[in-house]
Design an enzyme around this catalytic site. Structure first.
Site, short mmCIF file in Angstrom:
data_model
loop_
_atom_site.label_atom_id
_atom_site.label_comp_id
_atom_site.label_asym_id
_atom_site.label_seq_id
_atom_site.Cartn_x
_atom_site.Cartn_y
_atom_site.Cartn_z
N ARG A 117 0.84 -1.21 0.00
CA ARG A 117 0.00 0.00 0.00
C ARG A 117 0.87 1.26 0.00
O ARG A 117 0.54 2.25 -0.64
CB ARG A 117 -0.97 0.00 1.20
CG ARG A 117 -1.99 1.13 1.12
CD ARG A 117 -3.09 1.00 2.16
NE ARG A 117 -2.56 1.15 3.52
CZ ARG A 117 -3.29 0.99 4.61
NH1 ARG A 117 -4.59 0.68 4.51
NH2 ARG A 117 -2.77 1.13 5.81
N LYS B 32 -2.71 6.99 1.36
CA LYS B 32 -2.49 7.25 2.79
C LYS B 32 -1.44 8.37 2.88
O LYS B 32 -0.26 8.13 3.13
CB LYS B 32 -2.03 5.97 3.48
CG LYS B 32 -2.40 5.94 4.95
CD LYS B 32 -2.37 4.55 5.50
CE LYS B 32 -2.31 4.55 7.01
NZ LYS B 32 -3.40 5.25 7.68
N GLU C 152 -16.38 6.30 5.91
CA GLU C 152 -15.62 5.58 6.94
C GLU C 152 -15.61 6.45 8.20
O GLU C 152 -16.28 7.49 8.25
CB GLU C 152 -14.20 5.29 6.47
CG GLU C 152 -13.41 6.55 6.10
CD GLU C 152 -11.99 6.27 5.63
OE1 GLU C 152 -11.44 5.20 5.94
OE2 GLU C 152 -11.41 7.16 4.98
N1 PXG Z 1 -9.34 4.87 7.36
C1 PXG Z 1 -8.45 5.85 7.58
C2 PXG Z 1 -8.75 7.22 7.13
C3 PXG Z 1 -7.24 5.55 8.21
O1 PXG Z 1 -6.34 6.50 8.41
C4 PXG Z 1 -7.96 3.24 8.41
C5 PXG Z 1 -9.11 3.60 7.76
C6 PXG Z 1 -7.74 1.81 8.78
O2 PXG Z 1 -6.78 1.21 7.92
P1 PXG Z 1 -5.83 0.03 8.39
O3 PXG Z 1 -5.01 -0.29 7.20
O4 PXG Z 1 -5.02 0.54 9.53
O5 PXG Z 1 -6.72 -1.10 8.78
C7 PXG Z 1 -6.98 4.22 8.62
C8 PXG Z 1 -5.68 3.91 9.28
C9 PXG Z 1 -4.09 6.05 14.79
C10 PXG Z 1 -4.08 6.17 13.32
O6 PXG Z 1 -3.01 6.23 15.37
C11 PXG Z 1 -4.81 5.29 12.56
C12 PXG Z 1 -4.83 5.38 11.19
C13 PXG Z 1 -4.14 6.39 10.60
C14 PXG Z 1 -3.42 7.27 11.36
C15 PXG Z 1 -3.36 7.17 12.73
O7 PXG Z 1 -5.15 5.80 15.34
N2 PXG Z 1 -5.62 4.46 10.56
#
Ligand code: PXG
Length: 292
Positions: free
Chosen positions: A50, A149, A182
């Protein structure tokens, strides 16, 4: 704590980058948040893939190979002697000048931080998360690709602030059309009559790695799962609701906009998915230490 910057490990106080780095000046860069459990990095290859996809999408050349990034990630954990924790991989556009064009940034900066993870209070996992709908919409794909991301997280940060100020644990973000995209840092799922649904990525969601794991778990357990456009009605009237993210893992949500969902804790299907997720997290992944 030892932090990796461009091939060297620095003590935290000496881990510094230029104030001319476009990651700071413009949020021009990408990142990954990765968990490791019990001496293994969970879904490392998916996160690296990713990261490379995000780089392609924003025309960013990562200055090291994927093999070098994998090794540096594992080494960052070893340098800090950790077995359970959280890794942040960042690739910024690098040092440039005060103009926003990346033409003046000859080389991207790679940063790897391996740290302990700050978990949500155990109570949240037992009782579930309280959510509100945010007035701040998910950035439109034509403005800022939600699947990238990127370091440009102000959209999500402001939505998170809204949710916090409303006294909630998480905020549900809608897209321009009013369909659910989301949450601010997590993907959202609902359960209705034994079937699981989640908004499609094109509705404005990040293609979460944890989200993908839930698809695999449902396939394995014979639970029907599909992507459908969802409105707030679908959450208000759900039997169960849960959120997924690397930090949050799989966590129940029990309220949206003051409407209770389920019976105040993880519902039966959510509980099954959480149990299988924890099993996978504890037993699979890329070994960090030799002989593990
Ligand atoms: N949506 C968004 C907008 C995200 O930033 C997720 C979904 C979940 O994706 P993953 O691949 O992790 O299952 C994310 C990712 C935190 C933190 O510290 C979490 C994310 C990004 C930045 C900080 O809580 N989540």
């Amino acid at each position: 704590m030892k932090i990796y910057i461009d091939g060297t490990f620095y003590p935290e106080a000496e881990a510094k980058i230029s104030v001319f780095d476009h990651g700071l000046l413009y949020g021009d860069g990408i990142f990954e948040g990765i968990r490791f459990y019990n001496g293994r990095v969970f879904r490392l290859e998916e996160h690296l893939e990713r990261l490379w996809d995000s780089a392609r999408a924003i025309i960013l050349k990562i200055p090291i190979s994927i093999d070098e990034m994998r090794e540096a990630t594992l080494e960052a954990i070893r340098q800090n002697g950790l077995r359970d924790g959280y890794i942040r991989l960042l690739v910024t556009r690098g040092k440039g000048n005060l103009g926003l064009s990346p033409d003046r940034c000859p080389k991207a900066t790679v940063i790897i931080i391996a740290d302990k993870i700050q978990l949500y209070p155990a109570e949240k996992y037992e009782k579930g998360m309280v959510m509100v709908t945010c007035a701040t919409r998910r950035a439109a794909p034509a403005a800022l690709l939600p699947a990238v991301k990127s370091l440009n997280y102000l959209n999500n940060v402001m939505a998170k602030v809204e949710a916090t100020h409303a006294g909630a644990d998480e905020g549900v973000m809608l897209n321009e059309q009013g369909y659910i995209a989301e949450c601010t840092g997590d993907n959202i799922f609902v359960v209705k009559k034994g079937a699981v649904t989640t908004p499609p990525v094109y509705a404005g969601a990040l293609c979460g790695i944890t989200r993908n794991v839930v698809f695999e778990i449902c396939a394995e357990l014979g639970i029907p799962i599909r992507e459908v456009e969802m409105t707030r009605y679908d959450v208000y009237t759900a039997d169960e609701c849960f959120l997924t993210g690397t930090a949050a893992e799989v966590i129940a949500a029990n309220e949206l906009d003051t409407r209770p969902i389920g019976n105040g804790g993880p519902g039966p299907l959510t509980a099954k998915i959480i149990a299988r997720f924890r099993e996978l997290a504890q037993t699979t992944g890329t070994p960090i230490y030799p002989g593990a």
